[in-house]
Design a protein around this motif. Structure first.
Motif, PDB file in Angstrom:
ATOM      1  N   GLU A   1       0.828  -1.202   0.000  1.00 54.89           N
ATOM      2  CA  GLU A   1       0.000   0.000   0.000  1.00 54.89           C
ATOM      3  C   GLU A   1       0.870   1.263   0.000  1.00 54.89           C
ATOM      4  OE1 GLU A   1      -3.292   1.181   2.993  1.00 54.89           O
ATOM      5  OE2 GLU A   1      -3.808  -0.785   2.136  1.00 54.89           O
TER       6      GLU A   1
ATOM      7  N   ILE B   1       2.350   1.810  -3.457  1.00 59.78           N
ATOM      8  CA  ILE B   1       1.376   2.449  -4.350  1.00 59.78           C
ATOM      9  C   ILE B   1       1.287   3.943  -4.048  1.00 59.78           C
ATOM     10  CG2 ILE B   1      -1.088   2.566  -4.947  1.00 59.78           C
ATOM     11  CD1 ILE B   1      -1.095  -0.537  -4.466  1.00 59.78           C
ATOM     12  N   SER B   2       1.242   4.298  -2.771  1.00 62.65           N
ATOM     13  CA  SER B   2       1.196   5.714  -2.378  1.00 62.65           C
ATOM     14  C   SER B   2       2.440   6.451  -2.838  1.00 62.65           C
ATOM     15  CB  SER B   2       1.054   5.838  -0.860  1.00 62.65           C
ATOM     16  OG  SER B   2      -0.176   5.348  -0.423  1.00 62.65           O
TER      17      SER B   2
ATOM     18  N   ILE C   1       4.327   5.744  -5.475  1.00 62.06           N
ATOM     19  CA  ILE C   1       4.250   5.925  -6.927  1.00 62.06           C
ATOM     20  C   ILE C   1       3.277   7.048  -7.280  1.00 62.06           C
ATOM     21  CG2 ILE C   1       3.529   4.821  -9.089  1.00 62.06           C
ATOM     22  CD1 ILE C   1       4.685   2.198  -7.846  1.00 62.06           C
ATOM     23  N   ILE C   2       2.140   7.093  -6.604  1.00 61.92           N
ATOM     24  CA  ILE C   2       1.170   8.168  -6.848  1.00 61.92           C
ATOM     25  C   ILE C   2       1.786   9.517  -6.502  1.00 61.92           C
ATOM     26  CG2 ILE C   2      -1.027   9.157  -6.059  1.00 61.92           C
ATOM     27  CD1 ILE C   2      -2.036   6.210  -5.832  1.00 61.92           C
ATOM     28  N   ASP C   3       2.509   9.597  -5.377  1.00 63.67           N
ATOM     29  CA  ASP C   3       3.160  10.845  -4.978  1.00 63.67           C
ATOM     30  C   ASP C   3       4.186  11.288  -6.022  1.00 63.67           C
ATOM     31  OD1 ASP C   3       3.979  12.994  -3.051  1.00 63.67           O
ATOM     32  OD2 ASP C   3       5.842  11.817  -3.061  1.00 63.67           O
TER      33      ASP C   3
ATOM     34  N   GLN D   1       4.241  10.509  -9.201  1.00 63.49           N
ATOM     35  CA  GLN D   1       3.515  10.937 -10.401  1.00 63.49           C
ATOM     36  C   GLN D   1       2.904  12.318 -10.213  1.00 63.49           C
ATOM     37  OE1 GLN D   1       0.941   7.533 -10.843  1.00 63.49           O
ATOM     38  NE2 GLN D   1       2.297   6.600 -12.362  1.00 63.49           N
ATOM     39  N   ASP D   2       2.379  12.591  -9.029  1.00 60.39           N
ATOM     40  CA  ASP D   2       1.820  13.918  -8.741  1.00 60.39           C
ATOM     41  C   ASP D   2       2.892  15.004  -8.824  1.00 60.39           C
ATOM     42  OD1 ASP D   2      -0.711  12.884  -8.357  1.00 60.39           O
ATOM     43  OD2 ASP D   2      -0.616  12.944  -6.156  1.00 60.39           O
TER      44      ASP D   2
ATOM     45  N   ASP E   1       7.961   5.993 -17.516  1.00 57.58           N
ATOM     46  CA  ASP E   1       8.405   4.708 -16.975  1.00 57.58           C
ATOM     47  C   ASP E   1       9.714   4.313 -17.632  1.00 57.58           C
ATOM     48  OD1 ASP E   1       5.988   4.235 -15.407  1.00 57.58           O
ATOM     49  OD2 ASP E   1       5.001   3.970 -17.347  1.00 57.58           O
TER      50      ASP E   1
ATOM     51  N   ASN F   1       6.322  11.174 -14.569  1.00 52.93           N
ATOM     52  CA  ASN F   1       5.250  10.544 -15.333  1.00 52.93           C
ATOM     53  C   ASN F   1       5.694   9.519 -16.362  1.00 52.93           C
ATOM     54  OD1 ASN F   1       3.197  12.079 -14.052  1.00 52.93           O
ATOM     55  ND2 ASN F   1       3.804  13.835 -15.287  1.00 52.93           N
TER      56      ASN F   1
END
Length: 114
Positions: free
Chosen positions: A10, A13-14, A16-18, A20-21, A27, A25
């Motif tokens: 979890e 995932i957080s 990776i989202i951070d 990307q934010d 890979d 962006n």
């Protein structure tokens, strides 16, 4: 340069989202002497990118495997992205030159923790 240790899927995932934010962006994957941007199918030399952040993520699975997550910036055209690898595939098929670049970042980060 930043290093952090995350301990479950979890949090990975957080993370990776951070990233990307924050504009990471693209890979990237390791490919012998280079890293490859998957979106543009472009090979990038070790001299043409820098590792801005490094994370070690321990999986919550039964094998307790660790993943390495790198936040990378391509210096030639301001492209930022994420490269993920587990420890086993980290050393497979990587040239000495590329391995030296990643390994020096890991050594530097570990010395900062002490």
């Amino acid at each position: 340069m930043n290093i952090d240790m995350h301990h479950d899927d979890e949090q990975l995932i957080s993370l990776i989202i951070d990233l990307q934010d924050r504009g990471f962006n693209h890979d990237f994957v390791i490919e012998n002497e280079h890293i490859r941007c998957l979106q543009y199918n472009e090979l990038i030399s070790p001299d043409d990118f820098e590792i801005l952040e490094t994370y070690h993520c321990k999986s919550s699975g039964k094998n307790n495997e660790c993943s390495l997550v790198y936040a990378i910036r391509v210096t030639s055209h301001e492209m930022k992205g994420i490269l993920m690898s587990d420890y086993r595939s980290y050393i497979k098929g990587m040239s000495l030159r590329l391995w030296s670049k990643f390994n020096s970042v890991i050594r530097l980060n570990l010395s900062m923790i002490k």
